[in-house]
Structure formats: C-alpha cells, structure tokens
Design a protein around this motif. Structure first.
Motif, PDB file in Angstrom:
ATOM      1  N   LEU A   1       0.851  -1.176   0.000  1.00 11.47           N
ATOM      2  CA  LEU A   1       0.000   0.000   0.000  1.00 11.47           C
ATOM      3  C   LEU A   1       0.892   1.233   0.000  1.00 11.47           C
ATOM      4  O   LEU A   1       1.758   1.379   0.874  1.00 11.47           O
ATOM      5  CB  LEU A   1      -0.907   0.000   1.237  1.00 11.47           C
ATOM      6  CG  LEU A   1      -2.022   1.018   1.256  1.00 11.47           C
ATOM      7  CD1 LEU A   1      -3.054   0.707   0.158  1.00 11.47           C
ATOM      8  CD2 LEU A   1      -2.703   1.021   2.612  1.00 11.47           C
ATOM      9  N   LEU A   2       0.700   2.085  -1.013  1.00  5.07           N
ATOM     10  CA  LEU A   2       1.493   3.312  -1.120  1.00  5.07           C
ATOM     11  C   LEU A   2       1.064   4.337  -0.076  1.00  5.07           C
ATOM     12  O   LEU A   2      -0.111   4.430   0.275  1.00  5.07           O
ATOM     13  CB  LEU A   2       1.305   3.962  -2.497  1.00  5.07           C
ATOM     14  CG  LEU A   2       1.935   3.304  -3.698  1.00  5.07           C
ATOM     15  CD1 LEU A   2       1.549   4.070  -4.961  1.00  5.07           C
ATOM     16  CD2 LEU A   2       3.443   3.241  -3.552  1.00  5.07           C
ATOM     17  N   ARG A   3       2.008   5.111   0.376  1.00  4.54           N
ATOM     18  CA  ARG A   3       1.718   6.230   1.265  1.00  4.54           C
ATOM     19  C   ARG A   3       0.965   7.316   0.495  1.00  4.54           C
ATOM     20  O   ARG A   3       0.027   7.915   0.987  1.00  4.54           O
ATOM     21  CB  ARG A   3       3.035   6.779   1.824  1.00  4.54           C
ATOM     22  CG  ARG A   3       2.890   7.768   2.937  1.00  4.54           C
ATOM     23  CD  ARG A   3       4.207   8.075   3.623  1.00  4.54           C
ATOM     24  NE  ARG A   3       4.961   6.916   4.070  1.00  4.54           N
ATOM     25  CZ  ARG A   3       4.689   6.182   5.160  1.00  4.54           C
ATOM     26  NH1 ARG A   3       3.655   6.486   5.897  1.00  4.54           N
ATOM     27  NH2 ARG A   3       5.434   5.153   5.502  1.00  4.54           N
ATOM     28  N   ASP A   4       1.405   7.561  -0.762  1.00  3.91           N
ATOM     29  CA  ASP A   4       0.820   8.619  -1.592  1.00  3.91           C
ATOM     30  C   ASP A   4       0.559   8.059  -2.986  1.00  3.91           C
ATOM     31  O   ASP A   4       1.489   7.666  -3.686  1.00  3.91           O
ATOM     32  CB  ASP A   4       1.788   9.803  -1.658  1.00  3.91           C
ATOM     33  CG  ASP A   4       1.301  10.951  -2.506  1.00  3.91           C
ATOM     34  OD1 ASP A   4       0.196  10.857  -3.097  1.00  3.91           O
ATOM     35  OD2 ASP A   4       2.027  11.951  -2.600  1.00  3.91           O
ATOM     36  N   GLU A   5      -0.697   8.019  -3.382  1.00  5.02           N
ATOM     37  CA  GLU A   5      -1.089   7.466  -4.687  1.00  5.02           C
ATOM     38  C   GLU A   5      -0.407   8.182  -5.853  1.00  5.02           C
ATOM     39  O   GLU A   5      -0.177   7.602  -6.908  1.00  5.02           O
ATOM     40  CB  GLU A   5      -2.605   7.560  -4.831  1.00  5.02           C
ATOM     41  CG  GLU A   5      -3.151   6.854  -6.040  1.00  5.02           C
ATOM     42  CD  GLU A   5      -4.674   6.867  -6.069  1.00  5.02           C
ATOM     43  OE1 GLU A   5      -5.214   6.485  -7.115  1.00  5.02           O
ATOM     44  OE2 GLU A   5      -5.317   7.242  -5.082  1.00  5.02           O
TER      45      GLU A   5
ATOM     46  N   GLU B   1       4.186   7.104  -7.182  1.00  4.08           N
ATOM     47  CA  GLU B   1       4.352   5.681  -7.458  1.00  4.08           C
ATOM     48  C   GLU B   1       5.788   5.383  -7.852  1.00  4.08           C
ATOM     49  O   GLU B   1       6.260   5.823  -8.899  1.00  4.08           O
ATOM     50  CB  GLU B   1       3.398   5.282  -8.586  1.00  4.08           C
ATOM     51  CG  GLU B   1       3.261   3.801  -8.781  1.00  4.08           C
ATOM     52  CD  GLU B   1       2.183   3.468  -9.794  1.00  4.08           C
ATOM     53  OE1 GLU B   1       2.545   2.898 -10.840  1.00  4.08           O
ATOM     54  OE2 GLU B   1       1.009   3.784  -9.540  1.00  4.08           O
TER      55      GLU B   1
ATOM     56  N   SER C   1       0.071  -0.544  -9.797  1.00  5.28           N
ATOM     57  CA  SER C   1      -1.179  -0.309  -9.094  1.00  5.28           C
ATOM     58  C   SER C   1      -2.211  -1.371  -9.442  1.00  5.28           C
ATOM     59  O   SER C   1      -2.375  -1.747 -10.594  1.00  5.28           O
ATOM     60  CB  SER C   1      -1.726   1.078  -9.429  1.00  5.28           C
ATOM     61  OG  SER C   1      -2.946   1.294  -8.767  1.00  5.28           O
TER      62      SER C   1
ATOM     63  N   ARG D   1      -4.203   3.053  -4.072  1.00  5.73           N
ATOM     64  CA  ARG D   1      -2.863   2.945  -3.477  1.00  5.73           C
ATOM     65  C   ARG D   1      -2.386   1.504  -3.328  1.00  5.73           C
ATOM     66  O   ARG D   1      -1.229   1.257  -3.006  1.00  5.73           O
ATOM     67  CB  ARG D   1      -2.838   3.626  -2.100  1.00  5.73           C
ATOM     68  CG  ARG D   1      -3.130   5.101  -2.169  1.00  5.73           C
ATOM     69  CD  ARG D   1      -3.040   5.802  -0.817  1.00  5.73           C
ATOM     70  NE  ARG D   1      -3.823   5.127   0.212  1.00  5.73           N
ATOM     71  CZ  ARG D   1      -3.427   4.953   1.482  1.00  5.73           C
ATOM     72  NH1 ARG D   1      -2.254   5.404   1.875  1.00  5.73           N
ATOM     73  NH2 ARG D   1      -4.200   4.348   2.350  1.00  5.73           N
TER      74      ARG D   1
ATOM     75  N   SER E   1       8.042   5.177   0.758  1.00  2.00           N
ATOM     76  CA  SER E   1       6.908   5.180  -0.166  1.00  2.00           C
ATOM     77  C   SER E   1       5.750   4.289   0.264  1.00  2.00           C
ATOM     78  O   SER E   1       4.640   4.459  -0.221  1.00  2.00           O
ATOM     79  CB  SER E   1       7.351   4.724  -1.560  1.00  2.00           C
ATOM     80  OG  SER E   1       8.255   5.642  -2.106  1.00  2.00           O
TER      81      SER E   1
ATOM     82  N   THR F   1      -8.686  -1.208   3.517  1.00  2.00           N
ATOM     83  CA  THR F   1      -7.239  -1.073   3.682  1.00  2.00           C
ATOM     84  C   THR F   1      -6.710  -1.934   4.820  1.00  2.00           C
ATOM     85  O   THR F   1      -5.681  -2.582   4.689  1.00  2.00           O
ATOM     86  CB  THR F   1      -6.875   0.404   3.925  1.00  2.00           C
ATOM     87  OG1 THR F   1      -7.388   1.172   2.844  1.00  2.00           O
ATOM     88  CG2 THR F   1      -5.380   0.591   4.005  1.00  2.00           C
TER      89      THR F   1
END
Length: 187
Positions: A84-88, A91, A97, A101, A117, A151
């Motif tokens: 799971l990304l911190r910020d969509e 990348e 993806s 995220r 990330s 999530t």
C-alpha cells in the motif's frame, strides 16, 4: 454482490471444503478476460522472510508479522509482494497499481527505491487463480461471498479472525454468517 474486480475480497462460504480455501479471505489482484488472480490474506506461515535469501532484503519493509504468507496453491515457489502506497501520486519504479494505493511490488527492484513510499507490505508464496468463467461458476454455486476490501484487511498483525471481521461488516443477513459455529451440526 457477484461482480469481481481488483481490490475486492472473496470469502469462502461454509460449503467450500477445498483445504486450500476453507475459511479463507482472498484479495483479488487481477480480474480480466484472461482470468482472475488473488492471494489468500489469512494464511501466515512460520517462515520469516529474513530467512529467504532471495527476498530477505525486503524484511525491514514488511508489516508485522514479517513472515511469508501462503497466497494460494498455484506456483508456491514464486513470491508476490502486495503493498500500500503512502501517496497514490508518488508511485515508485517497480510498483504496479491494482486499485488506488494498493499494488504489487516487483521484488527484483532495489529496496532503496521504495524508502518512505509504502505504508505496508506483505509477501505471499503462490497465488489463487481461476480461468475466465471458473470463478463466476464457483460464486453462482455458492462457494464464495464477494465483498468490498478495506485497507486494514491486508495488514493485520493477527489475520486469524479476518474472515469473521469482514463478514461482520457486510450488509443485511450476510453479516449473520460471522457468528456461525465452525460445525453448525453441533449447535
């Protein structure tokens, strides 16, 4: 709900007796004309990732418990990393993806490229896969419940109660299944 899409969950119904999937929760990573692919979220192994030479460098990136999870009965010698990304909008190279995220990490990518990330990551040995019409047939037969993913489903410290917790948040009568006994005949 019977439509499947990446990011959704499959929950084994009580009638599904295949030992690979009894009481399992499967996160779907791909669903298209070529078939459906997912990983079982609630089957941690006892094998620490740090003990697997090919992927040990990813150990510090993993969410606790830092063990290999049994993703399914197909290609168990391979590994799939789900993160799971911190910020969509940020990348990193080596991330694909799946939905928002949520995505798959290429384990051949240098770990340093992911520094800061990721919110969390798990590595799965093997996966669950279905031919294009196979899964729909299993859903219609009553082998699977289809639910929206959340999530928190992926990164629980203890995934043993995941099936019941996901069922509990379902609408209407479907939530009742969260309280079913393991063997209803003993009730």
């Amino acid at each position: 709900m019977t439509d499947v899409a990446p990011g959704m969950l499959l929950l084994a119904t009580p009638g599904l007796t295949d030992p690979n999937f009894v009481d399992s929760v499967v996160l779907l990573l791909n669903a298209d004309d070529g078939g459906v692919l997912g990983v079982v979220l609630n089957r941690p192994s006892q094998v620490p990732v740090a003990e697997i030479t090919e992927i040990s460098s990813w150990g510090p990136t993993l969410t606790s418990p830092e063990v290999l999870f049994r993703g399914g009965p197909v290609s168990v010698e391979g590994a799939i990393a789900v993160a799971l990304l911190r910020d969509e909008d940020d990348e990193p190279v080596g991330f694909r993806s799946v939905r928002g995220r949520l995505g798959i990490v290429d384990l051949d990518t240098p770990v340093a490229l992911f520094e800061g990330s990721l919110v969390g990551m798990r590595i799965f040995a093997g996966y669950a896969g279905w031919d294009p019409d196979q899964l729909q047939g299993e859903i219609e037969r009553g082998d699977w419940y289809v639910a929206a993913g959340a999530t928190g489903d992926l990164f629980r410290d203890d995934p043993t109660e995941l099936w019941r917790d996901v069922m509990r948040r379902q609408p209407g009568r479907l939530a009742w299944h969260s309280t079913r006994p393991v063997d209803p005949d003993l009730n």
